[in-house]
Design a protein around this motif. Sequence first.
Motif, PDB file in Angstrom:
ATOM      1  N   ASN A   1      -1.217   9.881  11.863  1.00 50.07           N
ATOM      2  CA  ASN A   1      -1.648  11.226  12.226  1.00 50.07           C
ATOM      3  C   ASN A   1      -0.436  12.154  12.168  1.00 50.07           C
ATOM      4  N   LYS A   2      -0.535  13.222  11.437  1.00 52.21           N
ATOM      5  CA  LYS A   2       0.623  14.103  11.248  1.00 52.21           C
ATOM      6  C   LYS A   2       1.166  14.646  12.565  1.00 52.21           C
ATOM      7  N   ASN A   3       0.324  14.727  13.595  1.00 53.49           N
ATOM      8  CA  ASN A   3       0.775  15.241  14.889  1.00 53.49           C
ATOM      9  C   ASN A   3       1.615  14.237  15.670  1.00 53.49           C
ATOM     10  N   ASP A   4       1.656  12.984  15.197  1.00 55.59           N
ATOM     11  CA  ASP A   4       2.437  11.949  15.873  1.00 55.59           C
ATOM     12  C   ASP A   4       3.837  11.794  15.290  1.00 55.59           C
TER      13      ASP A   4
ATOM     14  N   GLN B   1      -2.827  10.567   0.367  1.00 58.06           N
ATOM     15  CA  GLN B   1      -3.049   9.410   1.216  1.00 58.06           C
ATOM     16  C   GLN B   1      -4.272   8.642   0.721  1.00 58.06           C
ATOM     17  N   LYS B   2      -4.331   7.382   1.116  1.00 54.55           N
ATOM     18  CA  LYS B   2      -5.514   6.557   0.877  1.00 54.55           C
ATOM     19  C   LYS B   2      -5.695   5.664   2.088  1.00 54.55           C
ATOM     20  N   ASN B   3      -6.844   5.793   2.734  1.00 53.93           N
ATOM     21  CA  ASN B   3      -7.117   5.029   3.956  1.00 53.93           C
ATOM     22  C   ASN B   3      -6.006   5.224   4.990  1.00 53.93           C
ATOM     23  N   ASN B   4      -5.542   6.470   5.104  1.00 53.90           N
ATOM     24  CA  ASN B   4      -4.482   6.843   6.052  1.00 53.90           C
ATOM     25  C   ASN B   4      -3.130   6.224   5.741  1.00 53.90           C
TER      26      ASN B   4
ATOM     27  N   GLY C   1      -5.836   7.214  -7.354  1.00 50.92           N
ATOM     28  CA  GLY C   1      -5.599   6.358  -6.198  1.00 50.92           C
ATOM     29  C   GLY C   1      -5.684   7.013  -4.838  1.00 50.92           C
ATOM     30  N   ALA C   2      -5.446   8.318  -4.744  1.00 47.48           N
ATOM     31  CA  ALA C   2      -5.530   8.992  -3.446  1.00 47.48           C
ATOM     32  C   ALA C   2      -6.987   9.311  -3.119  1.00 47.48           C
TER      33      ALA C   2
ATOM     34  N   LEU D   1       0.829  -1.206   0.000  1.00 39.98           N
ATOM     35  CA  LEU D   1       0.000   0.000   0.000  1.00 39.98           C
ATOM     36  C   LEU D   1       0.861   1.254   0.000  1.00 39.98           C
ATOM     37  N   TYR D   2       1.937   1.231   0.790  1.00 41.73           N
ATOM     38  CA  TYR D   2       2.843   2.375   0.803  1.00 41.73           C
ATOM     39  C   TYR D   2       3.585   2.520  -0.521  1.00 41.73           C
TER      40      TYR D   2
END
Length: 246
Positions: free
Chosen positions: A194-197, A107-110, A59-60, A19-20
């Motif tokens: 999560n971008k904050n992580d 992104q797709k599905n995070n 795809g995104a 996926l990545y």
Amino acid sequence: MTKRHLFNGYSVAKEKLDLYVAMQNLNRETITYAADMIQVGMKLPDIKALCEDYLLKNGADSFWYWDVGAFIFAGDETTVSVSGKDYIVTDRAIQENDIITIDLSPQKNNIWGDYARTLVFENGALCDETDSIKNDEWRNGLQMEEYLHKTLIDVAAPDMTFEELYYYMNDLIVKKGFLNLDFLGNLGHSIVKNKNDRIYTEKGNCKRLSDVEMFTFEPHISVTDSKYGYKREDIYYFNNGRLVKL
């Protein structure tokens, strides 16, 4: 039985890795598409829309970094380093001889993609090979980006900390006569949900590179008193102790 790859210290299903890879392949395809479509006189908002439309159609499902899928800079804007929450695309038009940085965050599905390239146009045409660029400053800048990424592969080890990588690469950047333009001084971040992580390749981060599944390397560099900047971003992970580009 589900196949699993050793992802740093993690055992990760091959399906997740795929996926990545798909997101990064989408980024590579988007850059190729944009390079083919960009013409002299095109405005940066049109290039942004072109890239984001391509990402979503291929795809995104959204954009993970402040809901911006494509950050576009050209000419003397390529030295600008700004948080995504403060980014505003300018109305600048592409010139006959120009330098353009495209930074993508689909992104797709995070599952994130994160990828950037600086492109050079000379006499209205894209320079496909770095070595063929006639402008010495632009050619040297892109060659330095390639050198930094090659060096990363050579020196990164699972037990190296993000701080150690920060110091090693920043020392190398200075030694080669360049500057780190990043507004926070870092060189990349972990890939999370999560971008904050995110954690960063920065001073004081004593986490090991292998403490995260994947991380970006994205040096944003220039030379003293230049109005041009260069950026190249890829995602990396360890496979059996060896750093690999996603």
